[in-house]
Scaffold this motif. Structure first.
Motif, PDB file in Angstrom:
ATOM      1  N   PHE A  68       3.556  13.340  -0.843  1.00 36.54           N
ATOM      2  CA  PHE A  68       3.956  12.692   0.408  1.00 36.54           C
ATOM      3  C   PHE A  68       3.390  13.412   1.632  1.00 36.54           C
ATOM      4  CE2 PHE A  68       6.946  10.516  -2.363  1.00 36.54           C
ATOM      5  CZ  PHE A  68       6.791   9.221  -1.899  1.00 36.54           C
ATOM      6  N   GLY A  69       3.159  14.717   1.538  1.00 38.31           N
ATOM      7  CA  GLY A  69       2.500  15.440   2.618  1.00 38.31           C
ATOM      8  C   GLY A  69       1.071  14.967   2.806  1.00 38.31           C
ATOM      9  N   ASP A  70       0.349  14.809   1.693  1.00 39.67           N
ATOM     10  CA  ASP A  70      -1.021  14.270   1.752  1.00 39.67           C
ATOM     11  C   ASP A  70      -1.027  12.877   2.371  1.00 39.67           C
ATOM     12  OD1 ASP A  70      -1.886  16.569   0.451  1.00 39.67           O
ATOM     13  OD2 ASP A  70      -2.198  15.582  -1.495  1.00 39.67           O
ATOM     14  N   TYR A  71      -0.057  12.055   1.962  1.00 42.14           N
ATOM     15  CA  TYR A  71       0.036  10.688   2.488  1.00 42.14           C
ATOM     16  C   TYR A  71       0.249  10.708   3.999  1.00 42.14           C
ATOM     17  CZ  TYR A  71       2.358   6.563   4.172  1.00 42.14           C
ATOM     18  OH  TYR A  71       2.729   5.507   4.953  1.00 42.14           O
ATOM     19  N   ARG A  72       1.210  11.502   4.463  1.00 41.55           N
ATOM     20  CA  ARG A  72       1.502  11.531   5.899  1.00 41.55           C
ATOM     21  C   ARG A  72       0.279  11.967   6.704  1.00 41.55           C
ATOM     22  NH1 ARG A  72       6.480  12.983   3.894  1.00 41.55           N
ATOM     23  NH2 ARG A  72       6.045  15.196   3.938  1.00 41.55           N
ATOM     24  N   GLN A  73      -0.420  12.986   6.232  1.00 44.11           N
ATOM     25  CA  GLN A  73      -1.623  13.445   6.936  1.00 44.11           C
ATOM     26  C   GLN A  73      -2.682  12.345   6.999  1.00 44.11           C
ATOM     27  OE1 GLN A  73      -2.972  17.008   4.959  1.00 44.11           O
ATOM     28  NE2 GLN A  73      -1.684  18.320   6.220  1.00 44.11           N
ATOM     29  N   GLU A  74      -2.911  11.696   5.863  1.00 43.08           N
ATOM     30  CA  GLU A  74      -3.934  10.646   5.826  1.00 43.08           C
ATOM     31  C   GLU A  74      -3.528   9.432   6.664  1.00 43.08           C
ATOM     32  OE1 GLU A  74      -6.722   8.305   2.620  1.00 43.08           O
ATOM     33  OE2 GLU A  74      -5.600  10.066   1.974  1.00 43.08           O
ATOM     34  N   ALA A  75      -2.259   9.051   6.603  1.00 43.31           N
ATOM     35  CA  ALA A  75      -1.786   7.899   7.374  1.00 43.31           C
ATOM     36  C   ALA A  75      -1.886   8.169   8.878  1.00 43.31           C
ATOM     37  CB  ALA A  75      -0.353   7.557   6.983  1.00 43.31           C
ATOM     38  N   GLU A  76      -1.603   9.402   9.299  1.00 38.17           N
ATOM     39  CA  GLU A  76      -1.702   9.750  10.719  1.00 38.17           C
ATOM     40  C   GLU A  76      -3.142   9.696  11.213  1.00 38.17           C
ATOM     41  OE1 GLU A  76       0.152  13.564  11.245  1.00 38.17           O
ATOM     42  OE2 GLU A  76       2.142  12.776  10.743  1.00 38.17           O
ATOM     43  N   LYS A  77      -4.094  10.007  10.349  1.00 32.99           N
ATOM     44  CA  LYS A  77      -5.508  10.012  10.725  1.00 32.99           C
ATOM     45  C   LYS A  77      -6.151   8.630  10.617  1.00 32.99           C
ATOM     46  CE  LYS A  77      -6.347  14.707   9.070  1.00 32.99           C
ATOM     47  NZ  LYS A  77      -7.044  15.502   8.051  1.00 32.99           N
ATOM     48  N   ALA A  78      -5.464   7.686   9.997  1.00 37.09           N
ATOM     49  CA  ALA A  78      -6.036   6.353   9.755  1.00 37.09           C
ATOM     50  C   ALA A  78      -6.399   5.675  11.077  1.00 37.09           C
ATOM     51  CB  ALA A  78      -5.062   5.494   8.963  1.00 37.09           C
ATOM     52  N   ALA A  83      -7.874   1.866   6.313  1.00 37.24           N
ATOM     53  CA  ALA A  83      -7.606   3.291   6.091  1.00 37.24           C
ATOM     54  C   ALA A  83      -6.117   3.523   5.812  1.00 37.24           C
ATOM     55  CB  ALA A  83      -8.073   4.106   7.290  1.00 37.24           C
ATOM     56  N   LYS A  84      -5.250   2.799   6.530  1.00 35.38           N
ATOM     57  CA  LYS A  84      -3.804   2.893   6.268  1.00 35.38           C
ATOM     58  C   LYS A  84      -3.504   2.426   4.843  1.00 35.38           C
ATOM     59  CE  LYS A  84      -2.121   2.056  10.948  1.00 35.38           C
ATOM     60  NZ  LYS A  84      -1.361   1.126  11.795  1.00 35.38           N
ATOM     61  N   MET A  85      -4.104   1.290   4.458  1.00 36.54           N
ATOM     62  CA  MET A  85      -3.892   0.768   3.104  1.00 36.54           C
ATOM     63  C   MET A  85      -4.412   1.748   2.056  1.00 36.54           C
ATOM     64  SD  MET A  85      -2.330  -2.132   2.705  1.00 36.54           S
ATOM     65  CE  MET A  85      -2.073  -3.759   3.377  1.00 36.54           C
ATOM     66  N   GLY A  86      -5.508   2.430   2.363  1.00 38.56           N
ATOM     67  CA  GLY A  86      -6.042   3.431   1.440  1.00 38.56           C
ATOM     68  C   GLY A  86      -5.061   4.574   1.230  1.00 38.56           C
ATOM     69  N   ALA A  87      -4.440   5.033   2.304  1.00 37.69           N
ATOM     70  CA  ALA A  87      -3.439   6.098   2.198  1.00 37.69           C
ATOM     71  C   ALA A  87      -2.254   5.629   1.355  1.00 37.69           C
ATOM     72  CB  ALA A  87      -2.977   6.525   3.586  1.00 37.69           C
ATOM     73  N   ILE A  88      -1.828   4.403   1.555  1.00 38.27           N
ATOM     74  CA  ILE A  88      -0.712   3.838   0.788  1.00 38.27           C
ATOM     75  C   ILE A  88      -1.095   3.713  -0.683  1.00 38.27           C
ATOM     76  CG2 ILE A  88       0.700   1.767   0.452  1.00 38.27           C
ATOM     77  CD1 ILE A  88       0.484   1.385   3.574  1.00 38.27           C
ATOM     78  N   ALA A  89      -2.280   3.180  -0.964  1.00 33.97           N
ATOM     79  CA  ALA A  89      -2.723   3.022  -2.359  1.00 33.97           C
ATOM     80  C   ALA A  89      -2.811   4.373  -3.060  1.00 33.97           C
ATOM     81  CB  ALA A  89      -4.074   2.305  -2.395  1.00 33.97           C
ATOM     82  N   LYS A  90      -3.278   5.388  -2.356  1.00 31.36           N
ATOM     83  CA  LYS A  90      -3.393   6.725  -2.969  1.00 31.36           C
ATOM     84  C   LYS A  90      -2.030   7.297  -3.337  1.00 31.36           C
ATOM     85  CE  LYS A  90      -7.646   8.344  -0.830  1.00 31.36           C
ATOM     86  NZ  LYS A  90      -8.207   9.298   0.148  1.00 31.36           N
ATOM     87  N   VAL A  91      -1.055   7.162  -2.424  1.00 29.59           N
ATOM     88  CA  VAL A  91       0.254   7.740  -2.729  1.00 29.59           C
ATOM     89  C   VAL A  91       0.889   7.027  -3.928  1.00 29.59           C
ATOM     90  CG1 VAL A  91       1.711   6.409  -1.131  1.00 29.59           C
ATOM     91  CG2 VAL A  91       2.353   8.720  -1.725  1.00 29.59           C
TER      92      VAL A  91
END
Length: 157
Positions: A68-78, A83-91
């Motif tokens: 979830f830390g990785d997700y939050r970092q990636e979602a904030e940078k989207a 890019a947001k969907m990519g962060a969601i798919a990864k988590v």
């Protein structure tokens, strides 16, 4: 296993180690297999490959915090919806492969957490027949994002 999944890590640990790629002559391969979160085991005589968890119960909360830390970092940078969907798919993929529970992982990850993350990011919850297997590690991230984007109400993607 997709290349995207093969590259995924959590807290510096490989998310999924493909045992078919194990090099018996390479000492570092043994350490990588031992430290990975899950292992894609060799297919059995009568069945497909099986993902086996490879972590101790006491590591569970640290791994989840990393996911979830990785997700939050990636979602904030989207910078855009893809890019947001990519962060969601990864988590969701990481949770599916980590497989923290003995039962109901897909129901929790795909049918509860995924809609929550979609709503949190301004998207509509979605259901697609592809979701049954889409987050199991075999799909490319780009394909996962395509399915999620196309399933949005009013999407022209």
């Amino acid at each position: 296993m997709s290349e995207d999944t093969d590259k995924m890590e959590v807290n510096g640990r490989k998310l999924l180690y493909d045992f078919k790629k194990f090099d018996w002559n390479d000492a570092s391969a043994s350490e990588m297999a031992r430290s990975s979160i899950s292992i894609l085991d060799l297919p059995g005589k009568w069945g497909p490959n099986i993902i086996k968890t490879n972590y101790k119960n006491e590591d569970w909360d640290v791994i989840l915090a990393g996911i979830f830390g990785d997700y939050r970092q990636e979602a904030e940078k989207a910078v855009d919806d893809r890019a947001k969907m990519g962060a969601i798919a990864k988590v969701i993929t990481k949770l599916q492969i980590m497989h923290p529970f003995g039962d109901a992982n897909r129901r929790l990850n795909v049918h509860v957490i995924l809609p929550k993350l979609l709503l949190d990011n301004g998207f509509h919850p979605t259901i697609s027949p592809d979701m049954k297997h889409m987050f199991q590690g075999g799909a490319k991230l780009e394909d996962q994002v395509d399915v999620l984007m196309k399933s949005q109400i009013g999407s022209s993607s």
